[in-house]
Structure formats: structure tokens, C-alpha cells
Design an enzyme around this catalytic site. Structure first.
Site, PDB file in Angstrom:
ATOM      1  N   LYS A   1       0.728  -1.108  -0.332  1.00 46.37           N
ATOM      2  CA  LYS A   1      -0.135  -0.285  -0.354  1.00 46.37           C
ATOM      3  C   LYS A   1       0.382   1.635  -0.185  1.00 46.37           C
ATOM      4  O   LYS A   1       0.179   2.681  -0.202  1.00 46.37           O
ATOM      5  CB  LYS A   1      -1.341   0.034   1.243  1.00 46.37           C
ATOM      6  CG  LYS A   1      -2.162  -1.281   1.417  1.00 46.37           C
ATOM      7  CD  LYS A   1      -2.667  -1.157   0.156  1.00 46.37           C
ATOM      8  CE  LYS A   1      -4.119   0.092  -0.232  1.00 46.37           C
ATOM      9  NZ  LYS A   1      -4.653  -0.509  -1.138  1.00 46.37           N
TER      10      LYS A   1
HETATM   11  C1  LIG Z   1      -2.385  -7.225   3.545  1.00 45.50           C
HETATM   12  C2  LIG Z   1      -2.876  -6.367   2.120  1.00 45.50           C
HETATM   13  N1  LIG Z   1      -3.298  -7.229   1.821  1.00 45.50           N
HETATM   14  C3  LIG Z   1      -3.895  -7.169   0.162  1.00 45.50           C
HETATM   15  C4  LIG Z   1      -4.425  -5.802   0.372  1.00 45.50           C
HETATM   16  C5  LIG Z   1      -5.041  -5.693  -0.946  1.00 45.50           C
HETATM   17  O1  LIG Z   1      -4.486  -4.485  -1.841  1.00 45.50           O
HETATM   18  P1  LIG Z   1      -5.400  -3.697  -3.039  1.00 45.50           P
HETATM   19  O2  LIG Z   1      -5.991  -2.843  -1.666  1.00 45.50           O
HETATM   20  O3  LIG Z   1      -4.834  -2.641  -3.644  1.00 45.50           O
HETATM   21  O4  LIG Z   1      -6.385  -4.228  -3.116  1.00 45.50           O
HETATM   22  C6  LIG Z   1      -3.917  -4.780   1.527  1.00 45.50           C
HETATM   23  C7  LIG Z   1      -5.362  -3.259   1.344  1.00 45.50           C
HETATM   24  O5  LIG Z   1      -4.978  -2.959   1.764  1.00 45.50           O
HETATM   25  C8  LIG Z   1      -3.943  -5.149   2.399  1.00 45.50           C
HETATM   26  O6  LIG Z   1      -3.174  -4.137   2.689  1.00 45.50           O
END
Ligand SMILES: Cc1ncc(COP(=O)(O)O)c(C=O)c1O
Length: 332
Positions: A44
């Protein structure tokens, strides 16, 4: 000389790691983009940087201003680091169900943290909606609005996916990732399909999320639940709209936990829960596609953010998720 300029200059350009145990098991190259190595510790950081720099370019954020966001944690962590580095304040609204590690870290970093009960998106007291209202009430403040702000997926379209493309010389057969906002999945799948429409783009979904049923039937019908954090959704965000989707795979928590513990004990990689869904989906895809394929996914953050939860036997037992398969291997 190879010197990065501050926190901001250190975001991105992460390694792409061959996950040996699962690659050897499946006969495919299963590759994980090591986003846990970003300076704020997660995928992020990229979205946080693009959101803040876009607001700066548009003149929406003035010196001393405040960045407000509703976040499951990692976006808030990235935003707070960048606010510190650029001289802004950061106000974070987070559901109280998120790990204590992430909430404590946000406070340590200096964010103004407001925890709220976890309620569905349709409820006006949902954390995302609370953050939007707070941003409106404050002077010289922006709402990062990561779910519907397209600067989020642009970060992955312009940085994450091109990095993967160069790191593999464009030799990719499939891409899979779970979605929270959808920024990572959508930005990368838009880029990959432009480069080569044959790259298979597959949404990985935890239980309790509605995207798997949406892809399979057109209806958002979440079933079950998951202890993973930051992923799963019950609506199509602006970031997900128009994203190429060839298929979806659902990975349940017991399967994700087996993946996480195998990554730890066989690959030496200490990963967060969403990585269990991502790598679990990559392995399922490898089995579907057969040996000889290269499948890329994301290693979103590190296990240290979930030490008291998915890495605590006691906690897993309290959720009925412990199994002796999660014990460390004997090295005799
Ligand atoms: C630990 C974790 N994995 C995956 C994601 C997913 O990413 P995206 O928001 O780009 O879909 C997030 C998003 O906050 C996250 O905190």
C-alpha cells in the site's frame, strides 16, 4: 552512486522472488512480488504515494494539511510515513477488528487514530464513510478515498506491473491477486492485458467476500468468513471497474494458513494472511494450467503485522483453525 531520496524515493522497485517450495511442487514458476520490502512494509505504500502526490499536483493539499483515510491498516501506515516525510498530518479511521500490531504501529508513527466498530459498507457508520465525513469537516484536508480514487490503481499500472514485466522479460502466463480496494489487481491486469492479452488474470478471493460469486454468476453473494485482513469486498469499487478478469478462485482460511506456514518453514518467508490467499490461488492456478507456466502474485506484507493472530497457536485454536499441519517441521 545508488542513493534513494528519503522514504518517498524508496517506495517500489521491490524484488520478484521465486517461491521455491511451491514452484518445485507444481512444476510452474510461482513468483511473488516482494511488496513487504517497501519502506512502510506493504504493497500500500505505492497507492499512498500516488494518492498524496496527485492531491499535491491538483493543489488540493497545502503545506500543513491533513490526509484522512479509512483503512484496514496498511494504507494508513503508508500514508502516515509519507505525511511525516512531507510535513502533513494524518487522521486514520480503522475498524477495531484489525490487528493490534497495525493499530499500535499507526499510533507510534504519529497518526491520529480513531477506531470504530466493524459494520458493513451500507451502514453510515462504516469506517470508510466516517473517514469521508471527517475529511469534509476539516479545513485543508483531503480524503484519500483509496477504494474509489483511481490514483491507487494507476500506481500499480505505472510501477508494480511494469517492474514485473521487466523482471520477467515479459514471460508471464498468469497473474493472480486478492483485492481489497482492487488497486493492485486492476492496475496490474490492465497493464498485462495491454502487453499481452493471453496473460490469464484471475481474482483471488477469501471466504466472506463477494467477488468470487460476482465473477462466476454476476451476483455479489458473500459466503462464510475469513481471518485475513485488507482483502475481500462486497461491492465493485471504482478501482475494480473495467478491470480484466478471466476467472476467480476462492481460497479458504485453512488452505491459506497451510500456505503461510509452508512459506515460513520451507521458504523462510514470514508473510501476512492475504499472502496465503494469493499464493494459494497461484498454486491452484498452477495445478489448473499444468507444469511449465509462470504465475505471478503479490507478497503484500509481513507476518510481523499478525504475530498475535495467525501466528499464535492459542488464537488459532480459539477460532477453530489450528491444525498439527501448522507445527514446525522436525529437522532430525
Ligand atoms: C495485507 C493486504 N493485502 C492485500 C491488500 C489488497 O490490496 P488492494 O487494496 O490494492 O486491493 C491490502 C489492502 O489494504 C492489504 O492491506
Amino acid at each position: 552512486m545508488d542513493i534513494k531520496t528519503g522514504f518517498v524515493g524508496t517506495v517500489g522497485n521491490t524484488p520478484l522472488i521465486r517461491i521455491n517450495s511451491f514452484s518445485d511442487e507444481t512444476g510452474c514458476e510461482i513468483l511473488g512480488k516482494a511488496e513487504f520490502l517497501n519502506p512502510g512494509g506493504s504493497v500500500k505504500d505505492r497507492a499512498a504515494l500516488y494518492i498524496i502526490e496527485e492531491a499535491e499536483k491538483k493543489g488540493q493539499l497545502q503545506p500543513g494539511g491533513t490526509v484522512v483515510e479509512g483503512t484496514a491498516g496498511n494504507t494508513g501506515i503508508g500514508l502516515t510515513h509519507i505525511c511525516n516525510a512531507k510535513g502533513y498530518r494524518c487522521l486514520i479511521v480503522i475498524p477495531e477488528t484489525q490487528s493490534a500490531e497495525k493499530i499500535d504501529l499507526l499510533r507510534t508513527l504519529g497518526a491520529d487514530v480513531r477506531t470504530v466498530p466493524a459494520v458493513p459498507y451500507r451502514d453510515p457508520n462504516n469506517y470508510v464513510k466516517v473517514s469521508g465525513r471527517l475529511a469534509e469537516e476539516l479545513d485543508n484536508a483531503i480524503w484519500a478515498n483509496q477504494f474509489d480514487n483511481l490514483a491507487n490503481r494507476l500506481a500499480h499500472y505505472e510501477t508494480t506491473a511494469p517492474e514485473i514485466w521487466h523482471q520477467t522479460d515479459g514471460q508471464i502466463h498468469a497473474w493472480t491477486a486478492a483485492t481489497g480496494t482492487g488497486g493492485t489487481y486492476a492496475g496490474a491486469s490492465l497493464f498485462f492485458k495491454e502487453k499481452n492479452p493471453d496473460i490469464r488474470c484471475v481474482v483471488a478471493d477469501p471466504m466472506g467476500s463477494g467477488l468470487y460469486s460476482y465473477v462466476k454468476t454476476g451476483e455479489i453473494q458473500p459466503e462464510g468468513n475469513s481471518v485475513t485482513e485488507g482483502i475481500g469486498n462486497s461491492r465493485i469499487t471504482a478501482n475494480m471497474e473495467g478491470a480484466p478478469i478471466d476467472d476467480a478462485l476462492q481460497v479458504d482460511d485453512p488452505a491459506a494458513l497451510r500456505v503461510i506456514y509452508q512459506l515460513l518453514y520451507q521458504d523462510g518467508l514470514y508473510m501476512g494472511g492475504s499472502v496465503g490467499i494469493n499464493v494459494g490461488a497461484a498454486v491452484a492456478l498452477a495445478k489448473q494450467m499444468g507444469p511449465g507456466h509462470t504465475i505471478v502474485t503479490i507478497l503484500c506484507d509481513s507476518g510481523s503485522r499478525y504475530q498475535s493472530k495467525i501466528f499464535s497457536r492459542e488464537w488459532l485454536e480459539s477460532k477453530g483453525l489450528w491444525s498439527d499441519q501448522l507445527l514446525p517441521p522436525s529437522r532430525d
